[in-house]
Design a protein around this motif. Structure first.
Motif, mmCIF file in Angstrom:
data_model
loop_
_atom_site.group_PDB
_atom_site.id
_atom_site.type_symbol
_atom_site.label_atom_id
_atom_site.label_comp_id
_atom_site.label_asym_id
_atom_site.label_seq_id
_atom_site.Cartn_x
_atom_site.Cartn_y
_atom_site.Cartn_z
ATOM 1 N N UNK A 73 0.794 -1.221 0.000
ATOM 2 C CA UNK A 73 0.000 0.000 0.000
ATOM 3 C C UNK A 73 0.825 1.269 0.000
ATOM 4 N N UNK A 74 2.122 1.167 -0.368
ATOM 5 C CA UNK A 74 2.990 2.340 -0.256
ATOM 6 C C UNK A 74 3.162 3.115 -1.554
ATOM 7 N N UNK A 75 2.507 2.674 -2.629
ATOM 8 C CA UNK A 75 2.549 3.436 -3.876
ATOM 9 C C UNK A 75 3.797 3.241 -4.718
ATOM 10 N N UNK A 76 4.664 2.289 -4.340
ATOM 11 C CA UNK A 76 5.850 1.990 -5.146
ATOM 12 C C UNK A 76 6.064 0.479 -5.193
ATOM 13 N N UNK A 77 6.784 0.026 -6.228
ATOM 14 C CA UNK A 77 7.203 -1.364 -6.339
ATOM 15 C C UNK A 77 8.714 -1.440 -6.122
ATOM 16 N N UNK A 78 9.153 -2.526 -5.521
ATOM 17 C CA UNK A 78 10.578 -2.772 -5.337
ATOM 18 C C UNK A 78 11.047 -3.822 -6.350
ATOM 19 N N UNK A 79 12.219 -3.612 -6.915
ATOM 20 C CA UNK A 79 12.814 -4.583 -7.835
ATOM 21 C C UNK A 79 14.051 -5.202 -7.196
ATOM 22 N N UNK A 80 14.159 -6.522 -7.318
ATOM 23 C CA UNK A 80 15.332 -7.259 -6.871
ATOM 24 C C UNK A 80 16.043 -7.804 -8.108
ATOM 25 N N UNK A 81 17.305 -7.406 -8.293
ATOM 26 C CA UNK A 81 18.094 -7.859 -9.440
ATOM 27 C C UNK A 81 19.247 -8.724 -8.932
ATOM 28 N N UNK A 82 19.314 -9.951 -9.416
ATOM 29 C CA UNK A 82 20.417 -10.859 -9.069
ATOM 30 C C UNK A 82 21.330 -10.958 -10.288
ATOM 31 N N UNK A 83 22.574 -10.504 -10.136
ATOM 32 C CA UNK A 83 23.473 -10.383 -11.289
ATOM 33 C C UNK A 83 24.915 -10.682 -10.879
ATOM 34 N N UNK A 84 25.715 -11.078 -11.878
ATOM 35 C CA UNK A 84 27.139 -11.397 -11.654
ATOM 36 C C UNK A 84 27.344 -12.376 -10.510
ATOM 37 N N UNK A 85 26.435 -13.328 -10.410
ATOM 38 C CA UNK A 85 26.483 -14.310 -9.319
ATOM 39 C C UNK A 85 27.162 -15.585 -9.817
ATOM 40 N N UNK A 86 28.244 -16.020 -9.185
ATOM 41 C CA UNK A 86 28.854 -17.298 -9.572
ATOM 42 C C UNK A 86 27.849 -18.434 -9.416
ATOM 43 N N UNK A 87 27.915 -19.380 -10.329
ATOM 44 C CA UNK A 87 26.944 -20.479 -10.328
ATOM 45 C C UNK A 87 26.938 -21.228 -9.000
ATOM 46 N N UNK A 88 28.132 -21.434 -8.431
ATOM 47 C CA UNK A 88 28.223 -22.182 -7.176
ATOM 48 C C UNK A 88 27.543 -21.449 -6.028
ATOM 49 N N UNK A 89 27.419 -20.123 -6.145
ATOM 50 C CA UNK A 89 26.871 -19.310 -5.058
ATOM 51 C C UNK A 89 25.347 -19.223 -5.104
ATOM 52 N N UNK A 90 24.758 -19.704 -6.212
ATOM 53 C CA UNK A 90 23.311 -19.561 -6.363
ATOM 54 C C UNK A 90 22.554 -20.336 -5.283
ATOM 55 N N UNK A 91 23.022 -21.518 -4.952
ATOM 56 C CA UNK A 91 22.339 -22.314 -3.929
ATOM 57 C C UNK A 91 22.395 -21.613 -2.569
ATOM 58 N N UNK A 92 23.504 -20.931 -2.294
ATOM 59 C CA UNK A 92 23.604 -20.155 -1.050
ATOM 60 C C UNK A 92 22.563 -19.037 -1.045
ATOM 61 N N UNK A 93 22.439 -18.340 -2.178
ATOM 62 C CA UNK A 93 21.426 -17.280 -2.279
ATOM 63 C C UNK A 93 20.035 -17.861 -2.091
#
Length: 313
Positions: free
Chosen positions: A228-248
């Motif tokens: 209800x705050x009148x804005x949207x938030x965007x989450x961008x996941x980028x430059x992430x090593x493949x091995x680190x994806x499971x941690x994320x």
């Protein structure tokens, strides 16, 4: 608000569990003498058509209730042609992020009695409007493209989901396809306009625009979002090593991923996204196109019904 309901029941939600839920609810409605109508969906997009039919009736002034998962509520939202009539859900689905985002009980004693006993309040929330190259519509939870949309498309098309739902472990299907696609998915670059401001990201795994914190069946992808705050938030996941994806993937359940340097958070009212390589796009977990797309916010665009924080005494 009157005690008049139109229930849109998806009989296939959670491998047919919605039918069991609906029978319990209907018996109580009859016992209490509450006015209601019920429509059963027969195919994809049927819920949208049913809601449009309800809205054509000038005499209806009640509440539209989706009985199903996030896909059902997504169709119901897209059938609404004006925002004056409230909607809600009795969540029967593998994900049920709409229910999480708006504190609607997903099980237990209070699963439906808050609605039947009129222990609810009316809330006005923001609504998302999207346009892809081939499609347009609305979303209430989130919209995004990339790896999460690849998983969503595989999950929705897979018979494995129905089998796992029968064993009450439907969420495992997301893990199955995450691992399956993890080593074959190719990140791409993205140009993102946020309220006219250009941002360029390389090696983007996925990006998600959120109306509330949850996606993917309880993952806290956007912990700072408020509907209800009148804005949207965007989450961008980028430059992430493949091995680190499971941690994320693990940290996203409590929002810990936002502290990683490979995660960028943006905020705005209008987004334009262009990716170098076409990526699938999902809205509320449903595939709605691929390639470039535009998102705008409709402030206070939807009336929803949710439980009172404190029961009436």
């Amino acid at each position: 608000m009157g005690n008049s309901f139109v229930f849109i029941v998806n009989p296939n939600a959670k491998s047919g569990e919605s039918q069991y839920v609906w029978k319990r609810v209907e018996s109580i409605l009859r016992e209490k003498g509450i006015e209601y109508e019920v429509f059963q969906t027969a195919a994809p997009e049927h819920a949208r058509k049913l809601v449009k039919t309800v809205f054509k009736r000038s005499d209806f002034n009640g509440i539209i209730v989706a009985v199903g998962g996030d896909g059902t509520i997504h169709e119901v939202i897209n059938g609404i042609e004006s925002n004056h009539l409230p909607v809600t859900c009795l969540p029967v689905g593998s994900g049920s992020d709409f229910a999480r985002g708006f504190q609607i009980p997903r099980k237990g004693k209070n699963f439906y009695d808050w609605l039947i006993d009129s222990r609810y309040s009316l809330d006005t929330i923001d609504l998302g409007i999207f346009q892809t190259e081939t499609n347009e519509g609305k979303f209430v939870n989130n919209i995004g493209c990339g790896f999460d949309a690849v998983i969503a498309g595989s999950v929705n098309a897979s018979p494995i989901k129905k089998w796992l739902n029968k064993w009450k472990v439907g969420k495992l299907v997301y893990v199955f396809f995450l691992i399956r696609h993890l080593f074959s998915f190719k990140p791409t670059s993205a140009d993102i306009l946020v309220d006219g401001q250009k941002n360029i990201f390389e090696n983007v795994w996925f990006l998600t625009i959120s109306n509330h914190p949850y996606f993917g069946g309880g993952m806290k992808i956007s912990p700072f979002s408020h509907p209800g705050d009148g804005v949207f938030e965007m989450t961008v996941v980028h430059n992430l090593p493949r091995w680190k994806f499971l941690f994320l993937f693990i940290t996203v359940f409590w929002g810990g991923h936002t502290k990683l340097k490979e995660v960028t958070l943006l905020k705005g009212q209008e987004y334009v996204i262009e990716t170098k390589e076409p990526q699938p796009i999902h809205a509320d977990g449903e595939i709605v196109g691929e390639g470039s797309f535009r998102v705008q916010i409709e402030k206070a665009g939807l009336n929803i019904v949710k439980p009172l924080k404190e029961p009436l005494t």
